[in-house]
Scaffold this active site. Structure first.
Site, PDB file in Angstrom:
ATOM      1  N   ASP A 156       0.848  -1.198   0.000  1.00 41.06           N
ATOM      2  CA  ASP A 156       0.000   0.000   0.000  1.00 41.06           C
ATOM      3  C   ASP A 156       0.879   1.240   0.000  1.00 41.06           C
ATOM      4  O   ASP A 156       1.631   1.481   0.940  1.00 41.06           O
ATOM      5  CB  ASP A 156      -0.903   0.002   1.239  1.00 41.06           C
ATOM      6  CG  ASP A 156      -1.847   1.195   1.263  1.00 41.06           C
ATOM      7  OD1 ASP A 156      -2.997   1.048   0.817  1.00 41.06           O
ATOM      8  OD2 ASP A 156      -1.424   2.282   1.729  1.00 41.06           O
ATOM      9  N   TYR A 207       2.950   9.908  -0.462  1.00 41.45           N
ATOM     10  CA  TYR A 207       4.077   9.359   0.293  1.00 41.45           C
ATOM     11  C   TYR A 207       5.414   9.626  -0.393  1.00 41.45           C
ATOM     12  O   TYR A 207       6.463   9.518   0.239  1.00 41.45           O
ATOM     13  CB  TYR A 207       3.923   7.854   0.501  1.00 41.45           C
ATOM     14  CG  TYR A 207       2.658   7.416   1.183  1.00 41.45           C
ATOM     15  CD1 TYR A 207       1.816   8.320   1.826  1.00 41.45           C
ATOM     16  CD2 TYR A 207       2.283   6.073   1.172  1.00 41.45           C
ATOM     17  CE1 TYR A 207       0.639   7.912   2.435  1.00 41.45           C
ATOM     18  CE2 TYR A 207       1.112   5.661   1.785  1.00 41.45           C
ATOM     19  CZ  TYR A 207       0.297   6.580   2.402  1.00 41.45           C
ATOM     20  OH  TYR A 207      -0.863   6.149   3.001  1.00 41.45           O
ATOM     21  N   LYS A 218      -2.793   5.921  -4.222  1.00 35.62           N
ATOM     22  CA  LYS A 218      -3.872   6.871  -3.922  1.00 35.62           C
ATOM     23  C   LYS A 218      -3.613   8.196  -4.619  1.00 35.62           C
ATOM     24  O   LYS A 218      -2.477   8.663  -4.702  1.00 35.62           O
ATOM     25  CB  LYS A 218      -3.966   7.101  -2.407  1.00 35.62           C
ATOM     26  CG  LYS A 218      -4.019   5.832  -1.598  1.00 35.62           C
ATOM     27  CD  LYS A 218      -3.986   6.114  -0.098  1.00 35.62           C
ATOM     28  CE  LYS A 218      -3.716   4.844   0.677  1.00 35.62           C
ATOM     29  NZ  LYS A 218      -2.285   4.437   0.622  1.00 35.62           N
ATOM     30  N   HIS A 223      -7.565   9.748  -2.069  1.00 37.81           N
ATOM     31  CA  HIS A 223      -6.918   9.705  -0.753  1.00 37.81           C
ATOM     32  C   HIS A 223      -7.752  10.383   0.337  1.00 37.81           C
ATOM     33  O   HIS A 223      -7.864   9.861   1.444  1.00 37.81           O
ATOM     34  CB  HIS A 223      -5.529  10.355  -0.843  1.00 37.81           C
ATOM     35  CG  HIS A 223      -4.577   9.878   0.204  1.00 37.81           C
ATOM     36  ND1 HIS A 223      -3.213   9.897   0.040  1.00 37.81           N
ATOM     37  CD2 HIS A 223      -4.784   9.360   1.436  1.00 37.81           C
ATOM     38  CE1 HIS A 223      -2.629   9.411   1.114  1.00 37.81           C
ATOM     39  NE2 HIS A 223      -3.561   9.095   1.980  1.00 37.81           N
TER      40      HIS A 223
END
Length: 277
Positions: free
Chosen positions: A46, A51, A76, A108
């Site tokens: 994930d 990120y 996401k 997200h």
């Protein structure tokens, strides 16, 4: 090797119930961490555009030598890409970074004060139809957000990824998800470590001969949620994976349930309108 149970999504795809999350793992550490997770046995990864480590996840996939069909990769859509045109560009970047189509792609955050998340959802449908992802879903959506999506689109989200842990059970959202065939994914499953010193959970760990993290992850699994703990320690990765040879009794599950205090570690989705700069 341990067999991780699969959850069947409402579009017919299957997803491993236990995965490995890369939130807050630095890009320079991500490929190594993912490769070590693969060595442990994880096949579900994930990540997210926010990120900043999608490309490193893609690097690990390429270096692993594992058949791509054995893996399940989630990413996401970033908060700055809710406009449909921006969403198209962001999706293409994710596909390129990850080395191919995603298995699951999520909005997200709903970002209700920033844009129209229904239009964003239509862009996600277009990404699915174009073959850029197998399944689409949402993250951090509350019941009113979901109700509007269901009323104004033809696609029921495959999953809703929300903050869930013993201090935040999220019973109402989970029940709505279940009623509408939406799988619940639990992020921050041990409340970023907050629950590790909880006296009741420590007592359960002693009774079961397991760690608190294992007890809590097992609780998630028995509740039917999809969970993906994060660690950069191979020993901790293995510990988090080693939860399928024991079970909590109904009474023990109830004791974990009773730890709930409705306390979030992350933002409230109704107030979260942060766009990364």
């Amino acid at each position: 090797m341990t067999t991780v149970p699969d959850i069947t999504l409402n579009d017919g795809a299957t997803i491993p119930q236990l995965g490995f999350g890369v939130f807050q793992i630095k890009p320079e550490d991500t490929a190594r961490a993912v490769l070590e997770a693969f060595e442990v046995g994880y096949r579900h990864i994930d990540t997210a555009q926010m990120y900043g480590n999608e490309r490193e996840v893609g690097q690990a996939i390429a270096e692993s030598g594992l058949p791509r069909e054995e893996l399940f990769i989630t990413s996401k859509l970033n908060n700055d890409s809710h406009d449909p045109a921006a969403a198209r560009e962001a999706t293409a970047r994710s596909v390129d970074a990850l080395g191919g189509p995603m298995d699951l792609y999520l909005v997200h955050w709903p970002m209700p004060a920033v844009g129209d998340y229904v239009q964003t959802w239509h862009a996600m449908e277009a990404a699915r139809d174009a073959g850029q992802t197998r399944s689409i879903g949402v993250s951090n959506f509350q019941i009113p957000h979901l109700e509007r999506l269901l009323a104004e689109s033809e696609t029921v989200p495959a999953v809703n990824q929300i903050e869930v842990h013993p201090y935040l059970r999220q019973d109402a959202v989970r029940a709505f998800n279940r009623e509408h065939g939406i799988a619940t994914q639990a992020w921050s499953p041990i409340s970023q470590g907050d629950v590790l010193d909880d006296p009741e959970l420590l007592a359960l760990a002693g009774e079961t001969g397991r760690t608190v993290a294992q007890v809590v992850l097992r609780w998630h699994i028995q509740r039917g949620d999809i969970v993906f703990p994060k660690s950069t320690s191979p020993a901790r990765m293995a510990e988090n994976f080693d939860i399928f040879d024991f079970a909590l009794t109904d009474a023990q599950v109830a004791r974990v349930d009773a730890c709930n205090i409705d306390r979030r570690r992350g933002p409230d989705p109704d107030e979260m309108n942060w766009i990364p700069g």
